[in-house]
Design an enzyme around this catalytic site. Structure first.
Site, mmCIF file in Angstrom:
data_model
loop_
_atom_site.group_PDB
_atom_site.id
_atom_site.type_symbol
_atom_site.label_atom_id
_atom_site.label_comp_id
_atom_site.label_asym_id
_atom_site.label_seq_id
_atom_site.Cartn_x
_atom_site.Cartn_y
_atom_site.Cartn_z
ATOM 1 C CB CYS A 1 -1.040 0.205 1.187
ATOM 2 S SG CYS A 1 -2.134 -1.418 0.986
ATOM 3 C CG ASN B 1 -6.340 -0.838 0.851
ATOM 4 O OD1 ASN B 1 -5.734 -0.203 0.186
ATOM 5 N ND2 ASN B 1 -6.192 -1.138 1.882
ATOM 6 C CG HIS C 1 -2.974 3.577 1.392
ATOM 7 N ND1 HIS C 1 -3.461 3.107 0.204
ATOM 8 C CD2 HIS C 1 -3.144 2.581 2.473
ATOM 9 C CE1 HIS C 1 -3.901 2.024 0.535
ATOM 10 N NE2 HIS C 1 -3.595 1.654 1.738
HETATM 11 O O1 UT7 Z 1 -3.768 -0.848 3.297
HETATM 12 C C1 UT7 Z 1 -2.797 -1.378 4.329
HETATM 13 C C2 UT7 Z 1 -3.131 -0.908 5.767
HETATM 14 N N1 UT7 Z 1 -4.498 -1.690 6.151
HETATM 15 C C3 UT7 Z 1 -5.189 -1.170 7.191
HETATM 16 O O2 UT7 Z 1 -4.781 0.224 7.332
HETATM 17 C C4 UT7 Z 1 -6.344 -1.497 7.571
HETATM 18 C C5 UT7 Z 1 -6.347 -1.638 9.177
HETATM 19 N N2 UT7 Z 1 -7.452 -2.087 9.607
HETATM 20 C C6 UT7 Z 1 -8.861 -1.796 9.551
HETATM 21 O O3 UT7 Z 1 -9.045 -0.938 8.853
HETATM 22 C C7 UT7 Z 1 -9.843 -2.390 10.616
HETATM 23 O O4 UT7 Z 1 -8.975 -3.020 11.568
HETATM 24 C C8 UT7 Z 1 -10.904 -3.440 9.906
HETATM 25 C C9 UT7 Z 1 -11.668 -2.576 9.134
HETATM 26 C C10 UT7 Z 1 -10.021 -4.491 9.000
HETATM 27 C C11 UT7 Z 1 -11.596 -4.463 10.953
HETATM 28 O O5 UT7 Z 1 -12.399 -3.197 11.679
HETATM 29 P P1 UT7 Z 1 -12.195 -3.478 13.346
HETATM 30 O O6 UT7 Z 1 -13.064 -2.231 13.920
HETATM 31 O O7 UT7 Z 1 -10.791 -3.233 13.645
HETATM 32 O O8 UT7 Z 1 -13.043 -4.726 13.507
HETATM 33 P P2 UT7 Z 1 -12.315 -5.980 13.983
HETATM 34 O O9 UT7 Z 1 -11.344 -6.660 13.148
HETATM 35 O O10 UT7 Z 1 -11.955 -5.987 15.656
HETATM 36 O O11 UT7 Z 1 -13.695 -7.184 13.988
HETATM 37 C C12 UT7 Z 1 -14.774 -6.632 14.912
HETATM 38 C C13 UT7 Z 1 -16.045 -7.669 14.754
HETATM 39 C C14 UT7 Z 1 -15.461 -9.199 14.711
HETATM 40 O O12 UT7 Z 1 -16.406 -9.793 15.329
HETATM 41 P P3 UT7 Z 1 -16.210 -10.103 16.937
HETATM 42 O O13 UT7 Z 1 -15.188 -10.905 17.183
HETATM 43 O O14 UT7 Z 1 -16.292 -9.046 17.719
HETATM 44 O O15 UT7 Z 1 -17.441 -10.892 17.319
HETATM 45 C C15 UT7 Z 1 -15.260 -9.729 13.381
HETATM 46 O O16 UT7 Z 1 -15.471 -10.959 13.268
HETATM 47 O O17 UT7 Z 1 -16.446 -7.558 13.372
HETATM 48 C C16 UT7 Z 1 -16.415 -9.022 12.448
HETATM 49 N N3 UT7 Z 1 -16.160 -8.981 11.049
HETATM 50 C C17 UT7 Z 1 -17.139 -8.778 10.528
HETATM 51 N N4 UT7 Z 1 -18.512 -8.746 10.421
HETATM 52 C C18 UT7 Z 1 -19.096 -8.344 9.299
HETATM 53 C C19 UT7 Z 1 -15.087 -8.678 10.698
HETATM 54 N N5 UT7 Z 1 -15.268 -8.653 9.426
HETATM 55 C C20 UT7 Z 1 -16.470 -8.507 9.094
HETATM 56 C C21 UT7 Z 1 -17.463 -8.351 7.995
HETATM 57 N N6 UT7 Z 1 -18.491 -8.382 8.274
HETATM 58 N N7 UT7 Z 1 -16.715 -8.109 6.657
#
Ligand code: UT7
Length: 328
Positions: A115, A285, A255
């Site tokens: 990225c 992204n 980005h």
């Molecule tokens: O470009 C390179 C750099 N990349 C980035 O900068 C990405 C950085 N990270 C992020 O943007 C975020 O961390 C994400 C968008 C990937 C995830 O958001 P989050 O608020 O950190 O969510 P999380 O990973 O903590 O997940 C929260 C919940 C989980 O469920 P439980 O364990 O709380 O029951 C996941 O299983 O959301 C669930 N979950 C989803 N639910 C519905 C994860 N993906 C999905 C989904 N749809 N697609």
């Protein structure tokens, strides 16, 4: 002694035709528009057609950037292409684009910083120009991330899209006595990496390890945490290097990984949200392509004006991160 620098002479971008909404994804993946929009700000993304490769997207973006710059392809003596999704393991996708443009002189190569690929690529090209080794460079960020997503993994497959963006850099001598931070061109670039974090964001395949292409794997929450900290640090470094402060920034072109990361970075920089160029809602992204895609949009709709200070920054797998400060 005159100081040579790179002017951003033109910008262009290209998005594949196929639009995929969050609702479309929810047909096949256990997710919802509400979750994706709420957690990331993404509403839709574009996916390349079956027969469309990274080089095809890159070529279209390059043509538009050259046209915008009013520069013939024959002037280009360097192509640096940031991508993590090359057409082939080798040759470099940049050489494919070079051939499509009918260029048979100079050099073309790919840069792999995921990225951060565009920031790395523009830094490399800027340094070639400063050193007098190139006069007209095409810097491209192009990706087909849809090809390396695991459709069984909802934590990653909803986050990415395909696209390409490009800029044309031209060598120009800084006029004698000119203030280097007020004159047009790239003021400085700042690159960082730390391989200790490789397991937080990577692809689980490759020619030398698995002999396959592999799929994107990410510990999203951890990457998020590092992103805001690392970006604030490298942005601070780039401003300090030029004796500037955040008040001098006219536009932040970051980005585009997650709207919440953009908001967090803007808050840390005390930048008004109107000064941040946002495309993540429509593009998702697009890795190395996201900055030039956003830059192109803001230049063409008249937001970015000649003389304004533009800050580009990115963070990606590796980790890699970096920033580029340019006077438009
Ligand atoms: O470009 C390179 C750099 N990349 C980035 O900068 C990405 C950085 N990270 C992020 O943007 C975020 O961390 C994400 C968008 C990937 C995830 O958001 P989050 O608020 O950190 O969510 P999380 O990973 O903590 O997940 C929260 C919940 C989980 O469920 P439980 O364990 O709380 O029951 C996941 O299983 O959301 C669930 N979950 C989803 N639910 C519905 C994860 N993906 C999905 C989904 N749809 N697609």
């Amino acid at each position: 002694m005159t100081q040579r620098r790179s002017i951003i002479a033109g910008v262009g971008s290209y998005l594949p035709e196929r639009v995929v909404t969050n609702d479309d994804l929810a047909q096949t993946v256990e997710t919802s528009d509400e979750w994706i929009t709420g957690r990331t700000g993404i509403r839709q993304r574009r996916f390349a057609a079956e027969d469309e490769m990274t080089s095809d997207l890159a070529y279209q973006a390059a043509l538009r950037a050259l046209e915008h710059a009013g520069v013939p392809a024959s002037d280009v003596d360097l192509i640096v292409l940031g991508t993590a999704t090359p057409d082939h393991t080798f040759p470099a996708t940049a050489t494919r684009v070079q051939n499509m443009l009918g260029i048979r002189h100079g050099a073309a190569f790919d840069v792999q910083a995921v990225c951060s690929g565009f920031v790395y690529a523009i830094s490399v090209a800027d340094n070639f120009i400063r050193a007098g080794q190139a006069k007209t460079a095409l810097v491209i960020g192009a990706e087909t991330f849809s090809r390396i997503l695991d459709w069984e993994d909802r934590t990653t497959c909803v986050l990415f899209g395909d696209g390409a963006g490009a800029v044309v850099l031209r060598a120009e001598d800084l006029p004698a006595g000119a203030d280097p931070t007020a004159a047009r061109g790239i003021l400085s670039t700042h690159l960082r990496s730390d391989g200790a974090y490789k397991d937080l964001l990577y692809v689980d395949g490759g020619p030398s390890s698995t002999r396959t292409v592999g799929h994107v794997r990410m510990e999203g929450r951890e990457v998020f945490r590092h992103a805001v900290t690392n970006l604030a640090e490298v942005v601070g470094e780039s401003l300090a290097a030029n004796g500037l402060t955040q008040d001098d920034i006219d536009w932040l072109v970051p980005h585009q990984a997650n709207k919440r990361i953009l908001d967090g970075t803007a808050r840390k920089l005390k930048l008004a949200p109107e000064k941040v160029v946002v495309t993540v809602d429509r593009h998702a992204n697009t890795s190395a392509a996201s900055i030039p895609l956003a830059l192109d949009e803001a230049v063409r709709d008249g937001r970015i004006q000649r003389g304004q200070l533009v800050l580009m920054e990115a963070m990606g797998g590796g980790f890699t991160w970096g920033a580029c400060l340019a006077r438009w």
